[in-house]
Scaffold this motif. Structure first.
Motif, PDB file in Angstrom:
ATOM      1  N   GLY A   1      26.045   2.712  14.591  1.00  0.00           N
ATOM      2  CA  GLY A   1      27.144   2.414  13.687  1.00  0.00           C
ATOM      3  C   GLY A   1      27.120   1.020  13.092  1.00  0.00           C
ATOM      4  O   GLY A   1      27.993   0.692  12.278  1.00  0.00           O
ATOM      5  N   THR A   2      26.155   0.187  13.463  1.00  0.00           N
ATOM      6  CA  THR A   2      26.051  -1.147  12.875  1.00  0.00           C
ATOM      7  C   THR A   2      25.840  -1.018  11.360  1.00  0.00           C
ATOM      8  O   THR A   2      24.985  -0.264  10.903  1.00  0.00           O
ATOM      9  CB  THR A   2      24.872  -1.930  13.483  1.00  0.00           C
ATOM     10  N   ARG A   3      26.618  -1.763  10.592  1.00  0.00           N
ATOM     11  CA  ARG A   3      26.454  -1.753   9.132  1.00  0.00           C
ATOM     12  C   ARG A   3      25.278  -2.655   8.777  1.00  0.00           C
ATOM     13  O   ARG A   3      25.267  -3.840   9.139  1.00  0.00           O
ATOM     14  CB  ARG A   3      27.739  -2.243   8.456  1.00  0.00           C
ATOM     15  N   VAL A   4      24.283  -2.111   8.075  1.00  0.00           N
ATOM     16  CA  VAL A   4      23.068  -2.870   7.789  1.00  0.00           C
ATOM     17  C   VAL A   4      22.735  -2.804   6.302  1.00  0.00           C
ATOM     18  O   VAL A   4      22.731  -1.724   5.695  1.00  0.00           O
ATOM     19  CB  VAL A   4      21.863  -2.346   8.597  1.00  0.00           C
ATOM     20  N   THR A   5      22.465  -3.959   5.745  1.00  0.00           N
ATOM     21  CA  THR A   5      21.879  -4.080   4.408  1.00  0.00           C
ATOM     22  C   THR A   5      20.476  -4.668   4.564  1.00  0.00           C
ATOM     23  O   THR A   5      20.286  -5.637   5.302  1.00  0.00           O
ATOM     24  CB  THR A   5      22.715  -5.005   3.512  1.00  0.00           C
ATOM     25  N   VAL A   6      19.512  -4.080   3.896  1.00  0.00           N
ATOM     26  CA  VAL A   6      18.149  -4.620   3.827  1.00  0.00           C
ATOM     27  C   VAL A   6      17.828  -4.837   2.355  1.00  0.00           C
ATOM     28  O   VAL A   6      17.965  -3.911   1.548  1.00  0.00           O
ATOM     29  CB  VAL A   6      17.115  -3.657   4.439  1.00  0.00           C
ATOM     30  N   THR A   7      17.432  -6.037   1.994  1.00  0.00           N
ATOM     31  CA  THR A   7      17.018  -6.267   0.610  1.00  0.00           C
ATOM     32  C   THR A   7      15.516  -6.482   0.539  1.00  0.00           C
ATOM     33  O   THR A   7      14.912  -7.048   1.455  1.00  0.00           O
ATOM     34  CB  THR A   7      17.709  -7.491  -0.019  1.00  0.00           C
ATOM     35  N   CYS A   8      14.934  -6.013  -0.543  1.00  0.00           N
ATOM     36  CA  CYS A   8      13.555  -6.391  -0.860  1.00  0.00           C
ATOM     37  C   CYS A   8      13.506  -6.707  -2.347  1.00  0.00           C
ATOM     38  O   CYS A   8      14.086  -5.986  -3.169  1.00  0.00           O
ATOM     39  CB  CYS A   8      12.554  -5.299  -0.480  1.00  0.00           C
ATOM     40  N   GLY A   9      12.873  -7.817  -2.670  1.00  0.00           N
ATOM     41  CA  GLY A   9      12.742  -8.212  -4.066  1.00  0.00           C
ATOM     42  C   GLY A   9      11.491  -7.606  -4.669  1.00  0.00           C
ATOM     43  O   GLY A   9      10.400  -7.724  -4.100  1.00  0.00           O
ATOM     44  N   ALA A  10      11.641  -6.978  -5.806  1.00  0.00           N
ATOM     45  CA  ALA A  10      10.480  -6.352  -6.449  1.00  0.00           C
ATOM     46  C   ALA A  10       9.444  -7.388  -6.866  1.00  0.00           C
ATOM     47  O   ALA A  10       8.271  -7.042  -7.071  1.00  0.00           O
ATOM     48  CB  ALA A  10      10.938  -5.534  -7.654  1.00  0.00           C
ATOM     49  N   ALA A  11       9.854  -8.664  -6.977  1.00  0.00           N
ATOM     50  CA  ALA A  11       8.915  -9.733  -7.330  1.00  0.00           C
ATOM     51  C   ALA A  11       8.630 -10.649  -6.133  1.00  0.00           C
ATOM     52  O   ALA A  11       8.181 -11.782  -6.311  1.00  0.00           O
ATOM     53  CB  ALA A  11       9.481 -10.555  -8.484  1.00  0.00           C
ATOM     54  N   ASP A  12       8.868 -10.147  -4.925  1.00  0.00           N
ATOM     55  CA  ASP A  12       8.661 -10.937  -3.706  1.00  0.00           C
ATOM     56  C   ASP A  12       7.192 -10.852  -3.298  1.00  0.00           C
ATOM     57  O   ASP A  12       6.709  -9.788  -2.907  1.00  0.00           O
ATOM     58  CB  ASP A  12       9.552 -10.395  -2.586  1.00  0.00           C
ATOM     59  N   ALA A  13       6.483 -11.967  -3.374  1.00  0.00           N
ATOM     60  CA  ALA A  13       5.075 -11.998  -3.001  1.00  0.00           C
ATOM     61  C   ALA A  13       4.883 -12.244  -1.511  1.00  0.00           C
ATOM     62  O   ALA A  13       3.761 -12.143  -1.009  1.00  0.00           O
ATOM     63  CB  ALA A  13       4.345 -13.089  -3.793  1.00  0.00           C
ATOM     64  N   ASN A  14       5.941 -12.575  -0.788  1.00  0.00           N
ATOM     65  CA  ASN A  14       5.841 -12.872   0.640  1.00  0.00           C
ATOM     66  C   ASN A  14       6.108 -11.654   1.505  1.00  0.00           C
ATOM     67  O   ASN A  14       5.412 -11.412   2.491  1.00  0.00           O
ATOM     68  CB  ASN A  14       6.820 -13.986   1.020  1.00  0.00           C
ATOM     69  N   VAL A  15       7.166 -10.916   1.193  1.00  0.00           N
ATOM     70  CA  VAL A  15       7.521  -9.710   1.941  1.00  0.00           C
ATOM     71  C   VAL A  15       7.729  -8.592   0.913  1.00  0.00           C
ATOM     72  O   VAL A  15       8.842  -8.398   0.431  1.00  0.00           O
ATOM     73  CB  VAL A  15       8.790  -9.917   2.790  1.00  0.00           C
ATOM     74  N   PRO A  16       6.691  -7.884   0.553  1.00  0.00           N
ATOM     75  CA  PRO A  16       6.807  -6.887  -0.522  1.00  0.00           C
ATOM     76  C   PRO A  16       7.569  -5.641  -0.083  1.00  0.00           C
ATOM     77  O   PRO A  16       7.660  -5.331   1.107  1.00  0.00           O
ATOM     78  CB  PRO A  16       5.343  -6.552  -0.835  1.00  0.00           C
ATOM     79  N   CYS A  17       8.094  -4.936  -1.061  1.00  0.00           N
ATOM     80  CA  CYS A  17       8.848  -3.712  -0.773  1.00  0.00           C
ATOM     81  C   CYS A  17       7.983  -2.638  -0.110  1.00  0.00           C
ATOM     82  O   CYS A  17       8.512  -1.759   0.579  1.00  0.00           O
ATOM     83  CB  CYS A  17       9.459  -3.168  -2.062  1.00  0.00           C
TER      84      CYS A  17
ATOM     85  N   GLY B   1      22.237   0.058   3.613  1.00  0.00           N
ATOM     86  CA  GLY B   1      20.821   0.360   3.692  1.00  0.00           C
ATOM     87  C   GLY B   1      20.011  -0.476   2.726  1.00  0.00           C
ATOM     88  O   GLY B   1      20.354  -1.612   2.414  1.00  0.00           O
ATOM     89  N   LEU B   2      18.901   0.104   2.225  1.00  0.00           N
ATOM     90  CA  LEU B   2      17.983  -0.643   1.369  1.00  0.00           C
ATOM     91  C   LEU B   2      18.593  -0.903   0.000  1.00  0.00           C
ATOM     92  O   LEU B   2      19.138   0.001  -0.631  1.00  0.00           O
ATOM     93  CB  LEU B   2      16.674   0.131   1.207  1.00  0.00           C
ATOM     94  N   ARG B   3      18.451  -2.138  -0.441  1.00  0.00           N
ATOM     95  CA  ARG B   3      18.770  -2.504  -1.807  1.00  0.00           C
ATOM     96  C   ARG B   3      17.547  -3.198  -2.405  1.00  0.00           C
ATOM     97  O   ARG B   3      17.201  -4.306  -2.009  1.00  0.00           O
ATOM     98  CB  ARG B   3      19.997  -3.420  -1.860  1.00  0.00           C
ATOM     99  N   THR B   4      16.888  -2.508  -3.318  1.00  0.00           N
ATOM    100  CA  THR B   4      15.731  -3.076  -4.005  1.00  0.00           C
ATOM    101  C   THR B   4      16.233  -3.931  -5.158  1.00  0.00           C
ATOM    102  O   THR B   4      16.992  -3.453  -6.011  1.00  0.00           O
ATOM    103  CB  THR B   4      14.805  -1.968  -4.536  1.00  0.00           C
ATOM    104  N   LEU B   5      15.825  -5.184  -5.170  1.00  0.00           N
ATOM    105  CA  LEU B   5      16.328  -6.149  -6.146  1.00  0.00           C
ATOM    106  C   LEU B   5      15.268  -6.348  -7.228  1.00  0.00           C
ATOM    107  O   LEU B   5      14.275  -7.059  -7.030  1.00  0.00           O
ATOM    108  CB  LEU B   5      16.657  -7.476  -5.464  1.00  0.00           C
ATOM    109  N   ASP B   6      15.466  -5.712  -8.361  1.00  0.00           N
ATOM    110  CA  ASP B   6      14.490  -5.792  -9.448  1.00  0.00           C
ATOM    111  C   ASP B   6      14.392  -7.219  -9.968  1.00  0.00           C
ATOM    112  O   ASP B   6      15.405  -7.887 -10.202  1.00  0.00           O
ATOM    113  CB  ASP B   6      14.892  -4.854 -10.596  1.00  0.00           C
ATOM    114  N   GLY B   7      13.142  -7.674 -10.141  1.00  0.00           N
ATOM    115  CA  GLY B   7      12.923  -8.988 -10.718  1.00  0.00           C
ATOM    116  C   GLY B   7      13.360 -10.145  -9.858  1.00  0.00           C
ATOM    117  O   GLY B   7      13.621 -11.235 -10.370  1.00  0.00           O
ATOM    118  N   VAL B   8      13.432  -9.950  -8.538  1.00  0.00           N
ATOM    119  CA  VAL B   8      13.911 -10.999  -7.624  1.00  0.00           C
ATOM    120  C   VAL B   8      12.785 -11.413  -6.690  1.00  0.00           C
ATOM    121  O   VAL B   8      12.050 -10.560  -6.170  1.00  0.00           O
ATOM    122  CB  VAL B   8      15.134 -10.510  -6.825  1.00  0.00           C
TER     123      VAL B   8
END
Length: 357
Positions: A282-298, A317-324
């Motif tokens: 039941g833990t509320r979790v957000t995970v982000t990945c930046g589509a322009a992240d060169a360190n931790v790619p989606c 859950g997952l939120r893909t961040l375009d251009g971030v």
């Protein structure tokens, strides 16, 4: 990721006097109950070292309990604000604190070992003794400090981690009580440390070859050399860096040397999806990945997301961040521009929505 080479209700009168209802509380009386937003310096002790941090308490009514988030920084010498002075100054955590504060969430961010006012503490003169668990214990002490604040709601404790801090948020959530009600994992480390490093160095070698800094053959040879050095280190053998380009050799020699080897081994031993499977249901979790992240790619996130599903965590859950990018900037923004991309701001607001005041 970067490496250090050495997270009351307003009372309205309603009594009737002589058959007449008393007037509602005046605007002046209402405002008098409002406590303005403020920052205060806090300190806490872990393993004999005093750590220093900033507690941000948003405007609230006297006696009101607020959701409270511990903010955890990325790898290396990243301080309470998300900076590595003087070269790297994006202010990622300070900006996140301001964003959450606008939603009525109080925050604590602190200088971990080897940064800011905290410094090296008990590891002065012997940084090679520290391991990942020491940083987790320090974060746990910070969490306890946040929980003990008079404005904090013990049923609405949160952890927000950026980069390596995202992995630390997972580790922390399995050790502290009460368990966090929510985790925001912002561009989190989601693989073994040395696998992340291998990917990053391969990408940099490809970029160097594409820019004409060296040939494709040199890039390929150095990729193979990095992989071999990592394999040697993991196996407990001396890592041969003699054939690598000088900057690569210097980096690996520092990471595998006496000041950092213990920490690197302890970090590399953790596989974040394995940790995520042990989160509280039941833990509320957000995970982000930046589509322009060169360190931790989606492309690396699916195992972590699957583990969160197995743990029966809830969304967003997952939120893909375009251009971030990795620092939650719009791609192409100068690394030291103090701003968060609109998509990153939206992800933080969405995460905080159940606790918004």
């Amino acid at each position: 990721m970067r490496w250090r080479t050495r997270m009351t209700a307003v009372l309205v009168a309603s009594a009737a006097v002589a058959g007449l209802a008393a007037p509602a509380a005046s605007a002046v009386e209402h405002d008098a109950a409002l406590v303005p937003a403020a920052d205060r310096e806090v300190r806490f002790t872990a393993d004999g070292t005093t750590a220093y941090g900033t507690l941000h308490v948003p405007a609230h009514h006297a006696g009101q309990r607020l959701a409270a988030a511990l903010l955890l920084p990325g790898s290396g010498s990243t301080d309470r604000d998300g900076n590595q002075p003087p070269e790297l100054m994006p202010g990622t955590l300070a900006l996140a604190a301001g964003t959450l504060g606008g939603d009525g969430v109080m925050t604590l961010r602190f200088d971990k070992y080897f940064t800011g006012r905290t410094g090296s503490g008990a590891y002065q003169g012997d940084p090679g003794r520290i391991d990942l668990a020491a940083f987790t214990r320090q974060a746990a002490a910070a969490y306890a400090t946040l929980r003990a604040q008079p404005e904090a709601d013990p049923h609405a404790l949160l952890v927000v981690g950026h980069s390596e801090g995202g992995m630390q948020a997972l580790l922390l959530a399995r050790t502290v009580r009460p368990a966090p009600a929510g985790l925001a994992l912002l561009a989190p480390q989601d693989e073994h440390f040395l696998d992340v490093l291998d990917f990053q160095l391969d990408a940099q070698l490809d970029q160097g070859a594409a820019a004409g800094q060296f040939s494709a053959a040199v890039a390929q040879a150095n990729k193979a050399g990095v992989a071999a050095a990592i394999a040697d280190f993991r196996a407990g053998r001396p890592a041969d860096t003699s054939t690598l380009l000088p900057p690569l050799a210097a980096l690996l020699n520092a990471l595998f040397g006496p000041d950092n080897a213990r920490f690197v081994r302890s970090d590399d031993a953790v596989y974040p999806p394995d940790v995520a499977r042990g989160l509280h249901r039941g833990t509320r979790v957000t995970v982000t990945c930046g589509a322009a992240d060169a360190n931790v790619p989606c492309t690396t996130t699916p195992p972590l997301l699957a583990a969160l599903t197995q743990a029966h965590t809830t969304g967003p859950g997952l939120r893909t961040l375009d251009g971030v990018d990795h620092f939650l900037h719009p791609a192409g923004t100068s690394v030291n521009d103090r701003m968060l991309a609109p998509a990153a701001l939206a992800a933080l607001h969405e995460f905080a929505r159940p606790w918004k005041r």
